[in-house]
Scaffold this motif. Sequence first.
Motif, short mmCIF file in Angstrom:
data_model
loop_
_atom_site.label_atom_id
_atom_site.label_comp_id
_atom_site.label_asym_id
_atom_site.label_seq_id
_atom_site.Cartn_x
_atom_site.Cartn_y
_atom_site.Cartn_z
N ALA A 56 -85.46 13.46 58.61
CA ALA A 56 -85.97 14.77 59.05
C ALA A 56 -86.30 14.75 60.53
N ARG A 57 -86.86 13.63 61.00
CA ARG A 57 -87.19 13.55 62.44
C ARG A 57 -85.92 13.54 63.29
N ASP A 58 -84.91 12.81 62.84
CA ASP A 58 -83.63 12.77 63.58
C ASP A 58 -83.02 14.17 63.68
N ARG A 59 -83.10 14.94 62.59
CA ARG A 59 -82.56 16.30 62.61
C ARG A 59 -83.35 17.17 63.57
N ALA A 60 -84.68 17.04 63.55
CA ALA A 60 -85.51 17.84 64.45
C ALA A 60 -85.21 17.51 65.91
N GLU A 61 -85.03 16.23 66.23
CA GLU A 61 -84.73 15.84 67.60
C GLU A 61 -83.34 16.32 68.01
N ALA A 67 -81.13 22.92 71.34
CA ALA A 67 -81.84 24.09 71.87
C ALA A 67 -82.09 23.95 73.36
N GLU A 68 -82.37 22.73 73.83
CA GLU A 68 -82.60 22.52 75.26
C GLU A 68 -81.32 22.77 76.06
N ARG A 69 -80.18 22.38 75.51
CA ARG A 69 -78.91 22.65 76.19
C ARG A 69 -78.65 24.15 76.27
N VAL A 70 -78.91 24.84 75.17
CA VAL A 70 -78.74 26.29 75.15
C VAL A 70 -79.71 26.94 76.14
N GLN A 71 -80.93 26.42 76.17
CA GLN A 71 -81.94 26.96 77.09
C GLN A 71 -81.50 26.78 78.54
N GLY A 72 -80.94 25.62 78.87
CA GLY A 72 -80.45 25.39 80.23
C GLY A 72 -79.32 26.34 80.59
N LYS A 166 -76.40 25.82 66.49
CA LYS A 166 -77.24 25.64 65.31
C LYS A 166 -78.56 25.03 65.76
N LEU A 167 -79.64 25.79 65.61
CA LEU A 167 -80.93 25.39 66.16
C LEU A 167 -81.93 24.98 65.09
N ASP A 168 -81.55 25.12 63.83
CA ASP A 168 -82.40 24.71 62.71
C ASP A 168 -81.53 24.72 61.46
N ASP A 169 -82.05 24.19 60.37
CA ASP A 169 -81.27 24.18 59.14
C ASP A 169 -80.87 25.58 58.71
N GLN A 170 -81.73 26.55 59.03
CA GLN A 170 -81.49 27.92 58.58
C GLN A 170 -81.17 28.89 59.72
N LEU A 171 -80.98 28.38 60.95
CA LEU A 171 -80.78 29.28 62.08
C LEU A 171 -79.55 28.87 62.90
N THR A 172 -78.58 29.76 62.93
CA THR A 172 -77.41 29.62 63.80
C THR A 172 -77.38 30.83 64.73
N LEU A 173 -77.37 30.56 66.04
CA LEU A 173 -77.53 31.63 67.02
C LEU A 173 -76.29 31.76 67.89
N GLU A 174 -75.79 33.00 68.03
CA GLU A 174 -74.70 33.28 68.96
C GLU A 174 -75.32 33.53 70.34
N VAL A 175 -74.86 32.77 71.32
CA VAL A 175 -75.52 32.81 72.63
C VAL A 175 -74.53 33.13 73.75
N MET A 247 -87.87 27.83 69.75
CA MET A 247 -87.25 26.82 68.89
C MET A 247 -87.41 25.42 69.47
N VAL A 248 -87.34 25.29 70.79
CA VAL A 248 -87.56 23.99 71.42
C VAL A 248 -88.96 23.48 71.09
N LYS A 249 -89.95 24.35 71.23
CA LYS A 249 -91.33 23.96 70.95
C LYS A 249 -91.51 23.62 69.47
N SER A 250 -90.90 24.44 68.61
CA SER A 250 -91.03 24.22 67.17
C SER A 250 -90.43 22.88 66.75
N GLN A 251 -89.23 22.57 67.23
CA GLN A 251 -88.60 21.30 66.87
C GLN A 251 -89.33 20.11 67.48
N ASP A 252 -89.90 20.30 68.66
CA ASP A 252 -90.68 19.23 69.30
C ASP A 252 -91.93 18.93 68.47
N GLN A 253 -92.61 19.97 68.04
CA GLN A 253 -93.80 19.79 67.20
C GLN A 253 -93.44 19.14 65.87
#
Length: 304
Positions: A56-61, A67-72, A166-175, A247-253
């Motif tokens: 689970a931690r590997d998936r979160a990281e 998400a950080e790449r998308v944010q950049g 894909k930013l989470d198990d349940q979230l895929t975002l078109e950017v 999402m970056v903050k959520s996955q980091d937490q």
Amino acid sequence: MTRIATAAAAQTALMDLMKAQRSVFESQQQLTTGKLYPDLKGAGHRAESISAAYGARDRAESYKFSAERVQGRMDMTAVALEKLTESATDLRVAMTTIDGTYIMDQAREAFDKARNALSTQYAGGYVFGGTRTDTDPVTVNTLADLVAAPTAGDVFVNSSRRPVAKLDDQLTLEVGVLADEVGTDIMAAFKRLAEFDAGPNGPLNGPLTDAQQTYLQGEIANVMTAFERISDFVGQNGAQQSRVESMVKSQDQKADYLTSLIGDLEDADMAAAATRFQQAQTAVDVSARTFSVLSQVSLLPFLR
């Protein structure tokens, strides 16, 4: 009977010595590695929980990295869109003057700014190219090139699809933003101006004629429409930036929590391990002396 009892006592002392040596080895290993167990096999019933927590931690990281790449990319898109709005503003302001030479000089500079903005790159790819990131989405370099194109829309070669993250198990975002969506209106304004300058009522050179002023006054509204179109995409990109940042903050937490959980499951208490190590060493010394004494017990002194 004495020999049997002595042998049994020696065997017991040997067992105690081996147990103490094992305790020394285990506590020393904990002090060296900082872990309760050398591997998951040694974790017993906790192994499944530890393995699941690591996964689970590997998936979160991984999601955080994505998400950080998308944010950049979105941050770079925001900068490019700002340049594009500046280009539209520069063109509109230039059109309010009565000096044709100045207008065309400013128009060329504004075109270069718009063209460079739409060709912005991030991490080796073109941010306005959609899923086609290896090719510059704008095919013209000058106003003359733009005039030669059949329509303003023909100068764009971006794909019709945006990248998907894909930013989470349940979230895929078109950017992302596509070059033709955000840039066609402003390029059309540049094209019309350049064509007018090259047409029968041109060139725009020196003081404007009445016909030229009438044309420019009408064209300002079209430039404002292009500006508003760009502003819409600025807002859309900003909304997505906020979502991705969340999402970056959520996955980091989530990763931090799972790291803490893994620590609770497998990290050794170093102070307790040090105490056990000292106690085990003492037990080894005592057991070794006891075994040594019992191993040398004999009836000969009593038979003399």
